[in-house]
Design a protein around this motif. Sequence first.
Motif, PDB file in Angstrom:
ATOM      1  N   ALA A 222     -96.847 -68.582  23.703  1.00 38.50           N
ATOM      2  CA  ALA A 222     -95.691 -68.077  22.972  1.00 38.50           C
ATOM      3  C   ALA A 222     -95.481 -68.918  21.726  1.00 38.50           C
ATOM      4  O   ALA A 222     -95.865 -70.093  21.665  1.00 38.50           O
ATOM      5  N   ASP A 223     -94.848 -68.332  20.719  1.00 36.17           N
ATOM      6  CA  ASP A 223     -94.534 -69.076  19.512  1.00 36.17           C
ATOM      7  C   ASP A 223     -93.414 -70.075  19.808  1.00 36.17           C
ATOM      8  O   ASP A 223     -92.530 -69.827  20.644  1.00 36.17           O
ATOM      9  N   ALA A 224     -93.433 -71.208  19.101  1.00 33.99           N
ATOM     10  CA  ALA A 224     -92.383 -72.207  19.289  1.00 33.99           C
ATOM     11  C   ALA A 224     -91.015 -71.685  18.880  1.00 33.99           C
ATOM     12  O   ALA A 224     -89.990 -72.181  19.351  1.00 33.99           O
ATOM     13  N   ASP A 225     -90.985 -70.688  18.011  1.00 32.06           N
ATOM     14  CA  ASP A 225     -89.736 -70.032  17.643  1.00 32.06           C
ATOM     15  C   ASP A 225     -89.509 -68.891  18.626  1.00 32.06           C
ATOM     16  O   ASP A 225     -90.211 -67.886  18.587  1.00 32.06           O
ATOM     17  N   PRO A 226     -88.538 -69.004  19.533  1.00 37.47           N
ATOM     18  CA  PRO A 226     -88.356 -67.971  20.564  1.00 37.47           C
ATOM     19  C   PRO A 226     -87.976 -66.611  19.997  1.00 37.47           C
ATOM     20  O   PRO A 226     -88.081 -65.605  20.693  1.00 37.47           O
ATOM     21  N   GLN A 227     -87.548 -66.547  18.741  1.00 37.81           N
ATOM     22  CA  GLN A 227     -87.209 -65.274  18.111  1.00 37.81           C
ATOM     23  C   GLN A 227     -88.420 -64.575  17.516  1.00 37.81           C
ATOM     24  O   GLN A 227     -88.315 -63.437  17.051  1.00 37.81           O
ATOM     25  N   CYS A 228     -89.552 -65.236  17.513  1.00 38.26           N
ATOM     26  CA  CYS A 228     -90.747 -64.695  16.863  1.00 38.26           C
ATOM     27  C   CYS A 228     -91.770 -64.277  17.905  1.00 38.26           C
ATOM     28  O   CYS A 228     -92.118 -65.059  18.797  1.00 38.26           O
ATOM     29  N   GLY A 229     -92.248 -63.044  17.804  1.00 38.79           N
ATOM     30  CA  GLY A 229     -93.268 -62.546  18.708  1.00 38.79           C
ATOM     31  C   GLY A 229     -94.171 -61.560  17.997  1.00 38.79           C
ATOM     32  O   GLY A 229     -94.046 -61.336  16.789  1.00 38.79           O
ATOM     33  N   PRO A 230     -95.080 -60.935  18.735  1.00 37.35           N
ATOM     34  CA  PRO A 230     -96.069 -60.041  18.112  1.00 37.35           C
ATOM     35  C   PRO A 230     -95.524 -58.660  17.765  1.00 37.35           C
ATOM     36  O   PRO A 230     -96.231 -57.877  17.135  1.00 37.35           O
ATOM     37  N   SER A 231     -94.289 -58.349  18.158  1.00 39.58           N
ATOM     38  CA  SER A 231     -93.742 -57.026  17.850  1.00 39.58           C
ATOM     39  C   SER A 231     -93.132 -57.017  16.455  1.00 39.58           C
ATOM     40  O   SER A 231     -92.795 -58.062  15.877  1.00 39.58           O
ATOM     41  N   LEU A 232     -92.966 -55.820  15.904  1.00 39.13           N
ATOM     42  CA  LEU A 232     -92.385 -55.679  14.572  1.00 39.13           C
ATOM     43  C   LEU A 232     -90.917 -56.050  14.547  1.00 39.13           C
ATOM     44  O   LEU A 232     -90.338 -56.267  13.477  1.00 39.13           O
ATOM     45  N   THR A 233     -90.276 -56.125  15.716  1.00 37.07           N
ATOM     46  CA  THR A 233     -88.842 -56.416  15.784  1.00 37.07           C
ATOM     47  C   THR A 233     -88.549 -57.909  15.817  1.00 37.07           C
ATOM     48  O   THR A 233     -87.384 -58.306  15.764  1.00 37.07           O
ATOM     49  N   GLY A 234     -89.582 -58.741  15.909  1.00 44.80           N
ATOM     50  CA  GLY A 234     -89.352 -60.178  15.975  1.00 44.80           C
ATOM     51  C   GLY A 234     -88.831 -60.728  14.653  1.00 44.80           C
ATOM     52  O   GLY A 234     -89.151 -60.219  13.577  1.00 44.80           O
ATOM     53  N   ASP A 235     -88.006 -61.767  14.748  1.00 45.35           N
ATOM     54  CA  ASP A 235     -87.441 -62.411  13.563  1.00 45.35           C
ATOM     55  C   ASP A 235     -88.245 -63.671  13.282  1.00 45.35           C
ATOM     56  O   ASP A 235     -87.897 -64.768  13.730  1.00 45.35           O
ATOM     57  N   CYS A 236     -89.343 -63.523  12.549  1.00 47.10           N
ATOM     58  CA  CYS A 236     -90.271 -64.631  12.291  1.00 47.10           C
ATOM     59  C   CYS A 236     -90.032 -65.187  10.895  1.00 47.10           C
ATOM     60  O   CYS A 236     -90.159 -64.456   9.899  1.00 47.10           O
ATOM     61  N   LYS A 237     -89.710 -66.453  10.808  1.00 47.80           N
ATOM     62  CA  LYS A 237     -89.456 -67.065   9.508  1.00 47.80           C
ATOM     63  C   LYS A 237     -90.762 -67.211   8.728  1.00 47.80           C
ATOM     64  O   LYS A 237     -91.782 -67.633   9.275  1.00 47.80           O
ATOM     65  N   PRO A 238     -90.772 -66.882   7.439  1.00 46.22           N
ATOM     66  CA  PRO A 238     -91.992 -67.040   6.638  1.00 46.22           C
ATOM     67  C   PRO A 238     -92.375 -68.505   6.512  1.00 46.22           C
ATOM     68  O   PRO A 238     -91.516 -69.393   6.518  1.00 46.22           O
ATOM     69  N   THR A 239     -93.670 -68.744   6.386  1.00 44.46           N
ATOM     70  CA  THR A 239     -94.168 -70.110   6.290  1.00 44.46           C
ATOM     71  C   THR A 239     -95.030 -70.334   5.052  1.00 44.46           C
ATOM     72  O   THR A 239     -95.692 -71.368   4.954  1.00 44.46           O
ATOM     73  N   THR A 240     -95.020 -69.379   4.125  1.00 40.06           N
ATOM     74  CA  THR A 240     -95.834 -69.496   2.915  1.00 40.06           C
ATOM     75  C   THR A 240     -95.004 -69.144   1.696  1.00 40.06           C
ATOM     76  O   THR A 240     -93.953 -68.502   1.798  1.00 40.06           O
ATOM     77  N   ASP A 241     -95.515 -69.512   0.534  1.00 39.87           N
ATOM     78  CA  ASP A 241     -94.832 -69.187  -0.719  1.00 39.87           C
ATOM     79  C   ASP A 241     -94.816 -67.686  -0.994  1.00 39.87           C
ATOM     80  O   ASP A 241     -94.016 -67.222  -1.806  1.00 39.87           O
TER      81      ASP A 241
END
Length: 291
Positions: A222-241
């Motif tokens: 699992a991702d270290a951010d519990p809000q981020c997952g492989p679905s389109l509904t996940g809230d994944c913070k960007p990590t690039t410019d």
Amino acid sequence: MVLGGGTRLLAGASIVTCMVLVGPSAPSGASSAGTPLVEAVADVVPNRVMTWNICNPCEGDDVDRAAEIAAYAPQVIGLQEACVRDVERIRDRLENLYGLVYRAEYGTVLRSWNRCGGLPWSPGGFGQAILSAAPMTDLVSVEYPEGGSEDRGYMAVTTTVGGRSVRVFNTHLAQRRQEAVRADQVGVLAADVARHDRAIVLGDFNAVPNAPELSGIWALAADADPQCGPSLTGDCKPTTDWHSKFDYVFLRGVVPLEHRVHPTPHSDHHLLHTDLDTAGRSTLEAGPGPR
């Protein structure tokens, strides 16, 4: 002689004061672009891990990079696009300027004069590196059978995070628009990760969370951010410019406590660090939940 935490703080403060006063006579490579040294830190955070693609070539030098790392003082740092000479200088500056002592291991996949300098007949090693405050054992360095447009690979070590022994992986997958190559690389990596009940997988995967080629690693961790997952509904913070999430701290048998993303002017990738409970049950072990 081993210095106590208070002594290291005093020494670090004295170094910073001297560098400010002396100016041009500071050691070669000291930041002259206006980047201040961070406040000296007493010690590393024993349950914190970090991943950072330091970008090669990019603006900024190893003093800047050491300052960024020292601001968060993780127990373990996974670096990508890392030249051996740069990592050595970063490690030395972390110790000499901040009193933070790290060991280094390398997962070199290229010998590149253009990337890493050195003499043309003795170029610097380029690839991944892991810095750890604790000893590392059982180093494995693997070059993927197919690297895409540039050789890529992963490395793994066994070290201590949060007082527990854990297997730590660090990887850099093929560049964008090479989905099939990345899928094969994930297969190679996942086969090794699956052998360990407790693992931390750091790296630049060059793919957004819902990319099909990442399914093999999502099945294991699992991702270290519990809000981020492989679905389109996940809230994944960007990590690039370019506002995409390409960088990950994947966890297997380890529980995340706090996750942070920090943009930096010294790379086109942000720093990610997370604090962990290495003795708890992971999201995967505890059963299905928000992914």
